[in-house]
Design an enzyme around this catalytic site. Sequence first.
Site, PDB file in Angstrom:
ATOM      1  N   HIS A   1      43.940  50.581  55.506  1.00 17.65           N
ATOM      2  CA  HIS A   1      44.397  51.856  56.050  1.00 17.65           C
ATOM      3  C   HIS A   1      43.513  52.249  57.224  1.00 17.65           C
ATOM      4  O   HIS A   1      42.301  52.257  57.118  1.00 17.65           O
ATOM      5  CB  HIS A   1      44.350  52.958  54.981  1.00 17.65           C
ATOM      6  CG  HIS A   1      45.327  52.747  53.875  1.00 17.65           C
ATOM      7  ND1 HIS A   1      45.384  53.542  52.756  1.00 17.65           N
ATOM      8  CD2 HIS A   1      46.311  51.834  53.727  1.00 17.65           C
ATOM      9  CE1 HIS A   1      46.356  53.102  51.970  1.00 17.65           C
ATOM     10  NE2 HIS A   1      46.929  52.071  52.534  1.00 17.65           N
TER      11      HIS A   1
ATOM     12  N   ASP B   1      52.075  48.730  55.339  1.00 15.73           N
ATOM     13  CA  ASP B   1      51.792  49.031  56.761  1.00 15.73           C
ATOM     14  C   ASP B   1      52.683  50.146  57.310  1.00 15.73           C
ATOM     15  O   ASP B   1      53.018  50.156  58.487  1.00 15.73           O
ATOM     16  CB  ASP B   1      51.978  47.778  57.645  1.00 15.73           C
ATOM     17  CG  ASP B   1      51.300  46.555  57.061  1.00 15.73           C
ATOM     18  OD1 ASP B   1      50.106  46.651  56.766  1.00 15.73           O
ATOM     19  OD2 ASP B   1      51.955  45.515  56.867  1.00 15.73           O
TER      20      ASP B   1
ATOM     21  N   LYS C   1      41.919  39.715  34.346  1.00 19.98           N
ATOM     22  CA  LYS C   1      42.119  40.951  33.579  1.00 19.98           C
ATOM     23  C   LYS C   1      43.187  40.727  32.507  1.00 19.98           C
ATOM     24  O   LYS C   1      43.001  41.071  31.343  1.00 19.98           O
ATOM     25  CB  LYS C   1      42.527  42.079  34.534  1.00 19.98           C
ATOM     26  CG  LYS C   1      42.870  43.404  33.874  1.00 19.98           C
ATOM     27  CD  LYS C   1      43.208  44.476  34.924  1.00 19.98           C
ATOM     28  CE  LYS C   1      43.644  45.784  34.287  1.00 19.98           C
ATOM     29  NZ  LYS C   1      43.814  46.864  35.289  1.00 19.98           N
TER      30      LYS C   1
END
Length: 456
Positions: free
Chosen positions: A70, A42, A173
């Site tokens: 964003h 942030d 993954k």
Amino acid sequence: MSLSWSAKDHKNTNQPAATGQKRSRNDAGNKVTVVLGAQWGDEGKGKVVDLLATEADIVCRCQGGNNAGHTVVVDGKEYDFHLLPSGIINPKSTSLIGNGVVIHLPGLFEEGDKNEKKGLKGWEKRLIVSDRAHLVFDFHQVVDGLQETERQAQEGKNIGTTKKGIGPAYSSKASRTGLRVCDLLGDFKDFSTRFKNLVHQYQSMYPSLTVDVEDQLKKLKEYAERLRPMVRDGVYYMYEALHGAPKKILVEGANAALLDIDFGTYPFVTSSNCTVGGACTGLGIPPLNIGDVFGVAKAYTTRVGIGAFPTEQLNAIGELLQTRGHEVGVTTGRKRRCGWLDLVIVRYAHMINGFTAIALTKLDILDVLDEIKVGVAYKLNGKRIPHFPANMDILHKVEVEYETFPGWKTDTSAARKWNDLPAKAQNYIRFIENHIGVPIKWVGVGKSRECMIQMF
């Protein structure tokens, strides 16, 4: 305005060298500029990326997923990006989602469509998605929530995840059961079998997990066709971009150094490397092609969720920073915890990332303060410690040594160049620069593009 992209003279290295001639070794190709968070996220990375993206040919995301948030303001319109690189706003640039990103397809298309309604045109034609990127499924998001509930019950505390399924997708993954974009676009029958196996694997761990497999597969098949035109071999695409004609390539980091899976305040971190190494592994590019590395830091510190935060102010100062700075998470809507600028963590971020310059944002939030403190060192049992502690129990115990500055008590939001800033604000900025040992290239004094004062 010059943004100091370092692109040397380029020759096309695809031509074979003439027989018997020594091959030239000096053509490393184009350099990429990387923008990274230097605190707990942030910091205003989107704004810096947006500034650089106006001149960029390619803007890439290399890690994380739609747990990032964003905000970019253009012509008074606010665009929120989570998965799309913020460079998608620039109609002249290409946006790339790299192999290191985990992609939730419903989230991606929803985000694109939502921003399209605000005026973002033709984004699907400007977006390239790596075929090696892993997929986040809806059940990963459900599991994320279940794991948080479990942590809360067992340890009385959770990690404060965004519940976007990022952690579980990276777990799939790492355990080699994940499914990638290339799998979805390959033999769908094979993909369906592997998808069902993955669901069963999670259901054996979380018996309360219910998944309508057929409905999910039907939706995924539709997403596959919408996605297909955007998919490329990311490694080959980046290689061509680096070694073809001169190009300005920008990498937009998500999250931040102190949330990095290896270097952050573990376990209160994200599941990917959000430090500079993640740009290489998340795009398939060599370290040789990394050029400028810009660190983004706020003029104070904030953190979302739980975890150690040495300079946190649980008082009127913290509340003032929170309200004046509108410190609410873009992705979660949670109030951010606020405190003084901590230069120990910014220096630590610099040790890992090797920043070539810093963007200092939200200086204007400090305009009303009588005095401003900056954390410069940590003490343990009264002794200064030279490093940033890995152990969270120790980090909770450190005492912060502060440097105190008089406030400038002047509105800086209209400042557009260095000389417009009051002397006391200049003094604050110079101190930060000298303490970290990295030049400050931009100072942010407001929300829009124009509010970034460029120093050199």
